[in-house]
Design an enzyme around this catalytic site. Structure first.
Site, PDB file in Angstrom:
ATOM      1  N   HIS A 118       0.834  -1.196   0.000  1.00 63.65           N
ATOM      2  CA  HIS A 118       0.000   0.000   0.000  1.00 63.65           C
ATOM      3  C   HIS A 118       0.878   1.259   0.000  1.00 63.65           C
ATOM      4  O   HIS A 118       2.080   1.208   0.285  1.00 63.65           O
ATOM      5  CB  HIS A 118      -0.919  -0.012   1.217  1.00 63.65           C
ATOM      6  N   GLU A 161       1.137   3.835   1.983  1.00 68.12           N
ATOM      7  CA  GLU A 161       1.795   4.232   3.236  1.00 68.12           C
ATOM      8  C   GLU A 161       3.086   3.450   3.439  1.00 68.12           C
ATOM      9  O   GLU A 161       4.098   3.992   3.892  1.00 68.12           O
ATOM     10  CB  GLU A 161       0.854   3.970   4.421  1.00 68.12           C
ATOM     11  N   CYS A 170      -5.621   1.630   5.824  1.00 66.54           N
ATOM     12  CA  CYS A 170      -6.459   0.452   6.044  1.00 66.54           C
ATOM     13  C   CYS A 170      -6.335  -0.079   7.466  1.00 66.54           C
ATOM     14  O   CYS A 170      -5.340   0.121   8.156  1.00 66.54           O
ATOM     15  CB  CYS A 170      -6.174  -0.629   5.008  1.00 66.54           C
ATOM     16  N   ALA A 218     -17.581   8.570 -30.229  1.00 63.26           N
ATOM     17  CA  ALA A 218     -17.063   9.679 -31.035  1.00 63.26           C
ATOM     18  C   ALA A 218     -18.176  10.084 -31.982  1.00 63.26           C
ATOM     19  O   ALA A 218     -18.816   9.239 -32.610  1.00 63.26           O
ATOM     20  CB  ALA A 218     -15.831   9.231 -31.808  1.00 63.26           C
ATOM     21  N   THR A 253     -20.959  -3.239 -33.939  1.00 65.06           N
ATOM     22  CA  THR A 253     -19.620  -2.652 -33.954  1.00 65.06           C
ATOM     23  C   THR A 253     -18.575  -3.721 -34.257  1.00 65.06           C
ATOM     24  O   THR A 253     -17.653  -3.495 -35.054  1.00 65.06           O
ATOM     25  CB  THR A 253     -19.313  -1.973 -32.601  1.00 65.06           C
ATOM     26  N   ASP A 278     -16.771  -2.736 -37.683  1.00 68.05           N
ATOM     27  CA  ASP A 278     -15.451  -2.111 -37.459  1.00 68.05           C
ATOM     28  C   ASP A 278     -14.306  -3.123 -37.408  1.00 68.05           C
ATOM     29  O   ASP A 278     -13.160  -2.733 -37.527  1.00 68.05           O
ATOM     30  CB  ASP A 278     -15.442  -1.326 -36.142  1.00 68.05           C
ATOM     31  N   LEU A 299      -9.577  -3.534 -30.237  1.00 62.88           N
ATOM     32  CA  LEU A 299      -9.817  -3.193 -28.831  1.00 62.88           C
ATOM     33  C   LEU A 299      -8.567  -3.390 -27.981  1.00 62.88           C
ATOM     34  O   LEU A 299      -8.645  -3.881 -26.852  1.00 62.88           O
ATOM     35  CB  LEU A 299     -11.000  -4.000 -28.261  1.00 62.88           C
ATOM     36  N   ARG A 302      -2.471  -0.613 -28.375  1.00 66.22           N
ATOM     37  CA  ARG A 302      -1.196  -0.569 -29.090  1.00 66.22           C
ATOM     38  C   ARG A 302      -0.567   0.828 -29.200  1.00 66.22           C
ATOM     39  O   ARG A 302       0.636   0.948 -29.339  1.00 66.22           O
ATOM     40  CB  ARG A 302      -1.328  -1.210 -30.477  1.00 66.22           C
ATOM     41  N   VAL A 338     -25.948  -0.707 -28.032  1.00 65.03           N
ATOM     42  CA  VAL A 338     -25.484  -1.007 -26.676  1.00 65.03           C
ATOM     43  C   VAL A 338     -25.510   0.252 -25.813  1.00 65.03           C
ATOM     44  O   VAL A 338     -25.965   0.234 -24.671  1.00 65.03           O
ATOM     45  CB  VAL A 338     -24.050  -1.580 -26.696  1.00 65.03           C
TER      46      VAL A 338
HETATM   47  C1  AOF Z   1      -4.422   1.746   2.202  1.00 63.66           C
HETATM   48  N1  AOF Z   1      -3.448   2.113   1.348  1.00 63.66           N
HETATM   49  O1  AOF Z   1      -2.543   2.175  -0.672  1.00 63.66           O
HETATM   50  C2  AOF Z   1      -4.638   1.158  -0.476  1.00 63.66           C
HETATM   51  C3  AOF Z   1      -5.695   0.839   0.427  1.00 63.66           C
HETATM   52  O2  AOF Z   1      -6.198  -6.512  -0.510  1.00 63.66           O
HETATM   53  P1  AOF Z   1      -5.419  -5.382   0.052  1.00 63.66           P
HETATM   54  O3  AOF Z   1      -4.638  -5.722   1.292  1.00 63.66           O
HETATM   55  O4  AOF Z   1      -4.540  -4.696  -0.965  1.00 63.66           O
HETATM   56  O5  AOF Z   1      -6.483  -4.295   0.554  1.00 63.66           O
HETATM   57  C4  AOF Z   1      -7.300  -3.647  -0.358  1.00 63.66           C
HETATM   58  C5  AOF Z   1      -8.195  -2.656   0.361  1.00 63.66           C
HETATM   59  O6  AOF Z   1      -7.389  -1.740   1.110  1.00 63.66           O
HETATM   60  C6  AOF Z   1      -8.999  -1.807  -0.603  1.00 63.66           C
HETATM   61  O7  AOF Z   1     -10.265  -2.371  -0.851  1.00 63.66           O
HETATM   62  C7  AOF Z   1      -9.130  -0.497   0.153  1.00 63.66           C
HETATM   63  O8  AOF Z   1     -10.150  -0.564   1.118  1.00 63.66           O
HETATM   64  C8  AOF Z   1      -7.770  -0.416   0.857  1.00 63.66           C
HETATM   65  N2  AOF Z   1      -6.799   0.205  -0.029  1.00 63.66           N
HETATM   66  N3  AOF Z   1      -5.556   1.166   1.725  1.00 63.66           N
HETATM   67  O9  AOF Z   1      -4.273   1.930   3.402  1.00 63.66           O
HETATM   68  C9  AOF Z   1      -3.494   1.850   0.045  1.00 63.66           C
HETATM   69  N4  AOF Z   1      -4.703   0.841  -1.793  1.00 63.66           N
HETATM   70 ZN    ZN Z   2      -3.101  -0.222   3.774  1.00 67.08          ZN
END
Ligand code: AOF
Ligand code: ZN
Length: 359
Positions: free
Chosen positions: A51, A53, A80, A159, A200, A204, A208, A211, A292
């Site tokens: 994450h 932090e 988190c 578009a 489409t 077309d 998708l 590139r 769609v």
């Molecule tokens: C944070 N810092 O940079 C992010 C957070 O499966 P995990 O452990 O990666 O947890 C995913 C969850 O954590 C995500 O659903 C969201 O609630 C939080 N994301 N939290 O402290 C981060 N990306």
């Molecule tokens: Zn976290």
């Protein structure tokens, strides 16, 4: 702008570096500041990886480490609280004895939902929340929608000519210029799935892919009820993960999956969205065609609309859909000879829809 807001904005810039790599997680950035000097920066780089932090604390050089207990940590999202794929960031903050934390948005994930803010405050950390909260909401609109509505965030893209046509009937009609084409490929690279209708796919013969910008290719999704897509078409080339709702085909496919399709468009759309959700595809870019797009608009399955409007006029052809009145214009800019307009349902509208559903 306050000093706190300036550092939160830096968090947003860092968070954006994760675009296209972290979904269905949020994009998150973090900055550590000691007496007006940034001593650490980090962002969530990849789904399942460290994450923001953690990367931020890791980035502090040994000489500056003793300053961490005298610094402010800025986070675009509440740290988190839970053991997910990584240990709780809130515990790291307490271990590092960081005395002050500034956050843009609370994490609506039920496993977090304000609990980290309470835990830090209880431990004596000064916590400031809601700094540039609206910008944070906009940055992570896909993540917030995914959690609230339990379905992918749906971006409709088309578009059109300046006189309101998507193209001539039955033939591939180039509308947007090369710069807009590149932008579209970047939009694709930031999505988890790209979805087009049968017409489409047939007129077309789209690839998708991404590139023009490199990077990952999202899942391709289309319908082919009658098995009309010719065998040599790009969508059947098995070069990119592809889902086809409709007739099963024999062949040596390893990345292509076939699913039976519901008969009725009204049930087919939720069927596709549910399959995408179950496979953790949180952002879907719908590139047309008219059928769609109008299906999704009618059924209310859209969160954002991106219109590329060219200077060209066609005089006749397939009419472009109308942008619904509830859509708010959020961004507008010229790109080459095209105008790009991004509309969104506001977050409060999404919340309102939700409560309506539960009434
Ligand atoms: C944070 N810092 O940079 C992010 C957070 O499966 P995990 O452990 O990666 O947890 C995913 C969850 O954590 C995500 O659903 C969201 O609630 C939080 N994301 N939290 O402290 C981060 N990306
Ligand atoms: Zn976290």
């Amino acid at each position: 702008m306050t000093t706190d807001a300036q550092y939160i904005r830096r968090c947003f810039d860092l968070a954006l570096l994760g675009a296209g790599h972290v979904s269905p997680n949020p994009m998150v950035g973090a900055v550590l500041v000691h007496k007006g000097r940034i001593i650490g920066e980090g962002w969530h780089q990849r789904y399942g990886a460290a994450h923001a932090e953690v990367n931020c604390v890791r980035s502090v050089v040994p000489d500056d480490r003793p300053l961490i207990p005298y610094s402010t940590l800025y986070c675009s999202l509440e740290p988190c609280f839970h053991f997910g794929k990584t240990p709780p960031c809130v515990d790291l903050i307490l271990e590092q004895k960081i005395p002050r934390v500034v956050v843009a948005n609370e994490d609506p994930n039920p496993q977090v939902a304000g609990q980290s803010i309470v835990k830090m405050r209880t431990a004596g950390v000064e916590v400031v929340t809601g700094v540039l909260a609206n910008e944070g909401q906009w940055l992570n609109r896909a993540f917030f929608t995914w959690l609230e509505l339990q379905r992918p965030y749906i971006i409709l893209k088309w578009a059109q000519t300046r006189d309101g046509f998507l193209g001539r009937r039955g033939e591939r009609t180039p509308i947007s210029g090369p710069a807009a084409q590149r932008l579209l490929h970047r939009w694709r690279s930031e999505a988890d799935a790209i979805w087009v209708g049968t017409t489409t796919a047939l007129t077309d013969n789209p690839r998708l892919d991404t590139r023009l910008v490199g990077g990952k290719n999202p899942l391709r999704v289309t319908f082919d009820r009658a098995g009309k897509i010719p065998a040599g078409f790009h969508l059947l080339d098995d070069s990119i993960a592809t889902w086809i709702f409709g007739k099963y085909r024999e062949g040596h496919f390893s990345k292509t999956s076939f699913f039976p399709a519901e008969d009725d468009a009204a049930t087919l759309v939720p069927q596709v969205l549910e399959k995408l959700r179950a496979a953790n595809h949180a952002i879907v870019l719908v590139e047309g065609g008219a059928q769609v797009l109008s299906q999704l608009l009618e059924q209310g399955y859209w969160d954002e609309i991106r219109v590329i409007e060219s200077e060209r006029a066609l005089g006749d052809g397939i009419a472009a859909p109308k942008v619904p009145e509830v859509a708010q214009l959020r961004e507008q800019f010229a790109l080459g000879s095209d105008m790009i307009r991004v509309y969104a349902r506001s977050y409060t509208l999404i919340r309102k829809d939700l409560s309506d559903d539960h009434d």
